[in-house]
Design a protein around this motif. Sequence first.
Motif, PDB file in Angstrom:
ATOM      1  N   TRP A   1       0.822  -1.210   0.000  1.00 57.95           N
ATOM      2  CA  TRP A   1       0.000   0.000   0.000  1.00 57.95           C
ATOM      3  C   TRP A   1       0.859   1.263   0.000  1.00 57.95           C
ATOM      4  CZ3 TRP A   1      -4.447  -0.682  -1.895  1.00 57.95           C
ATOM      5  CH2 TRP A   1      -5.123  -1.880  -1.710  1.00 57.95           C
ATOM      6  N   GLY A   2       2.068   1.189   0.558  1.00 62.65           N
ATOM      7  CA  GLY A   2       2.982   2.338   0.506  1.00 62.65           C
ATOM      8  C   GLY A   2       3.436   2.647  -0.907  1.00 62.65           C
ATOM      9  N   THR A   3       3.802   1.604  -1.672  1.00 62.60           N
ATOM     10  CA  THR A   3       4.220   1.849  -3.063  1.00 62.60           C
ATOM     11  C   THR A   3       3.025   2.295  -3.906  1.00 62.60           C
ATOM     12  OG1 THR A   3       4.001  -0.510  -3.616  1.00 62.60           O
ATOM     13  CG2 THR A   3       6.221   0.308  -3.087  1.00 62.60           C
ATOM     14  N   PHE A   4       1.815   1.800  -3.590  1.00 59.43           N
ATOM     15  CA  PHE A   4       0.623   2.254  -4.305  1.00 59.43           C
ATOM     16  C   PHE A   4       0.392   3.745  -4.043  1.00 59.43           C
ATOM     17  CE2 PHE A   4      -3.968   3.131  -4.336  1.00 59.43           C
ATOM     18  CZ  PHE A   4      -4.238   2.879  -5.675  1.00 59.43           C
ATOM     19  N   ALA A   5       0.530   4.155  -2.779  1.00 62.60           N
ATOM     20  CA  ALA A   5       0.345   5.570  -2.434  1.00 62.60           C
ATOM     21  C   ALA A   5       1.411   6.437  -3.098  1.00 62.60           C
ATOM     22  CB  ALA A   5       0.379   5.750  -0.917  1.00 62.60           C
ATOM     23  N   ALA A   6       2.672   5.960  -3.105  1.00 61.45           N
ATOM     24  CA  ALA A   6       3.758   6.719  -3.747  1.00 61.45           C
ATOM     25  C   ALA A   6       3.507   6.847  -5.250  1.00 61.45           C
ATOM     26  CB  ALA A   6       5.097   6.032  -3.482  1.00 61.45           C
ATOM     27  N   TRP A   7       3.046   5.758  -5.877  1.00 57.17           N
ATOM     28  CA  TRP A   7       2.739   5.786  -7.313  1.00 57.17           C
ATOM     29  C   TRP A   7       1.603   6.771  -7.612  1.00 57.17           C
ATOM     30  CZ3 TRP A   7      -1.757   3.623  -9.756  1.00 57.17           C
ATOM     31  CH2 TRP A   7      -1.694   3.654 -11.151  1.00 57.17           C
ATOM     32  N   SER A   8       0.561   6.764  -6.769  1.00 59.91           N
ATOM     33  CA  SER A   8      -0.567   7.680  -6.955  1.00 59.91           C
ATOM     34  C   SER A   8      -0.122   9.130  -6.806  1.00 59.91           C
ATOM     35  CB  SER A   8      -1.682   7.375  -5.948  1.00 59.91           C
ATOM     36  OG  SER A   8      -2.144   6.068  -6.099  1.00 59.91           O
ATOM     37  N   LEU A   9       0.680   9.398  -5.781  1.00 58.68           N
ATOM     38  CA  LEU A   9       1.171  10.759  -5.546  1.00 58.68           C
ATOM     39  C   LEU A   9       2.090  11.215  -6.672  1.00 58.68           C
ATOM     40  CD1 LEU A   9       1.273  13.162  -3.616  1.00 58.68           C
ATOM     41  CD2 LEU A   9       3.196  12.064  -2.477  1.00 58.68           C
ATOM     42  N   ALA A  10       2.989  10.328  -7.107  1.00 57.83           N
ATOM     43  CA  ALA A  10       3.898  10.677  -8.212  1.00 57.83           C
ATOM     44  C   ALA A  10       3.115  10.903  -9.501  1.00 57.83           C
ATOM     45  CB  ALA A  10       4.932   9.571  -8.409  1.00 57.83           C
ATOM     46  N   GLY A  11       2.060  10.126  -9.713  1.00 55.94           N
ATOM     47  CA  GLY A  11       1.220  10.318 -10.904  1.00 55.94           C
ATOM     48  C   GLY A  11       0.515  11.659 -10.872  1.00 55.94           C
ATOM     49  N   ALA A  12      -0.021  12.031  -9.712  1.00 57.80           N
ATOM     50  CA  ALA A  12      -0.689  13.327  -9.574  1.00 57.80           C
ATOM     51  C   ALA A  12       0.295  14.469  -9.804  1.00 57.80           C
ATOM     52  CB  ALA A  12      -1.332  13.429  -8.197  1.00 57.80           C
ATOM     53  N   LEU A  13       1.499  14.336  -9.271  1.00 55.16           N
ATOM     54  CA  LEU A  13       2.531  15.356  -9.457  1.00 55.16           C
ATOM     55  C   LEU A  13       2.939  15.465 -10.930  1.00 55.16           C
ATOM     56  CD1 LEU A  13       4.222  17.372  -7.866  1.00 55.16           C
ATOM     57  CD2 LEU A  13       5.930  15.590  -7.550  1.00 55.16           C
ATOM     58  N   PHE A  14       3.026  14.323 -11.596  1.00 54.64           N
ATOM     59  CA  PHE A  14       3.373  14.293 -13.020  1.00 54.64           C
ATOM     60  C   PHE A  14       2.302  15.008 -13.852  1.00 54.64           C
ATOM     61  CE2 PHE A  14       3.298  11.847 -17.103  1.00 54.64           C
ATOM     62  CZ  PHE A  14       4.507  12.317 -17.600  1.00 54.64           C
ATOM     63  N   VAL A  15       1.029  14.733 -13.563  1.00 47.84           N
ATOM     64  CA  VAL A  15      -0.073  15.390 -14.284  1.00 47.84           C
ATOM     65  C   VAL A  15      -0.072  16.884 -13.977  1.00 47.84           C
ATOM     66  CG1 VAL A  15      -2.594  15.572 -14.424  1.00 47.84           C
ATOM     67  CG2 VAL A  15      -1.499  13.319 -14.439  1.00 47.84           C
ATOM     68  N   TYR A  16       0.109  17.250 -12.711  1.00 46.38           N
ATOM     69  CA  TYR A  16       0.154  18.658 -12.316  1.00 46.38           C
ATOM     70  C   TYR A  16       1.288  19.381 -13.038  1.00 46.38           C
ATOM     71  CZ  TYR A  16       1.015  22.732  -9.352  1.00 46.38           C
ATOM     72  OH  TYR A  16       1.231  24.003  -8.900  1.00 46.38           O
ATOM     73  N   SER A  17       2.434  18.737 -13.121  1.00 49.81           N
ATOM     74  CA  SER A  17       3.590  19.332 -13.790  1.00 49.81           C
ATOM     75  C   SER A  17       3.307  19.530 -15.276  1.00 49.81           C
ATOM     76  CB  SER A  17       4.820  18.440 -13.603  1.00 49.81           C
ATOM     77  OG  SER A  17       5.932  18.982 -14.276  1.00 49.81           O
ATOM     78  N   GLY A  18       2.693  18.521 -15.893  1.00 52.23           N
ATOM     79  CA  GLY A  18       2.363  18.631 -17.318  1.00 52.23           C
ATOM     80  C   GLY A  18       1.364  19.732 -17.585  1.00 52.23           C
ATOM     81  N   LEU A  19       0.345  19.836 -16.737  1.00 54.11           N
ATOM     82  CA  LEU A  19      -0.650  20.898 -16.910  1.00 54.11           C
ATOM     83  C   LEU A  19      -0.027  22.269 -16.686  1.00 54.11           C
ATOM     84  CD1 LEU A  19      -3.776  19.332 -15.143  1.00 54.11           C
ATOM     85  CD2 LEU A  19      -3.409  19.645 -17.592  1.00 54.11           C
ATOM     86  N   GLY A  20       0.871  22.360 -15.699  1.00 55.47           N
ATOM     87  CA  GLY A  20       1.554  23.627 -15.441  1.00 55.47           C
ATOM     88  C   GLY A  20       2.381  24.070 -16.639  1.00 55.47           C
TER      89      GLY A  20
END
Length: 198
Positions: A90-109
Amino acid sequence: MSDRPLAVRLRDRLTRAYVDAYYASESEALGDGLYWFESDGDTVGQATPFGTVILNRRAFARLSPATREYVLAHERGHGGRGLLFGGCYWGTFAAWSLAGALFVYSGLGTLVGGSAVPLAAPGFLLATLAFLAVWWLDELRADLAALGTVGEERLRTAHRELRGGRPTALARLVYPAPATTARVRRLLVRLRGRKPRV
């Protein structure tokens, strides 16, 4: 007031809420941590984060009896993650979800003229690889548990039935092949010095 322990009642409520939110379905408790739900989707069964197993009544009914036994043993195998491996999963799942959100945020920015978040893409790639590795190990553990219950031939037959003969690229990436599971089991048996149960 129910005579069931608080932990059991809480697990029941969390499982029912999970099924309702994820599958938009009501659930029916079968006992021993098993629940039915109804869905037109392809999901046959799933271990929940709460140590319970949910089974899709429609998809499960389409399977042969031997494959049903495999699915049940496999999903119960997920339930034995334990605190250490469960935390890792569940820790790696949470890290993957957070990194994915950051990646999308960065792309939109970047698209709207803002600045990109440094290391967003490599961070997302590393988190994805880590989660896929832990997912594969979790599936291997569940298949090892099922192998001990149904045997090698029925494991292979169940995989063929569930994957429709040819596994997809994603299935090959995240689910170990039955031959790999059998080899790992033989290795573990040799290391423990015991005869495998067939």
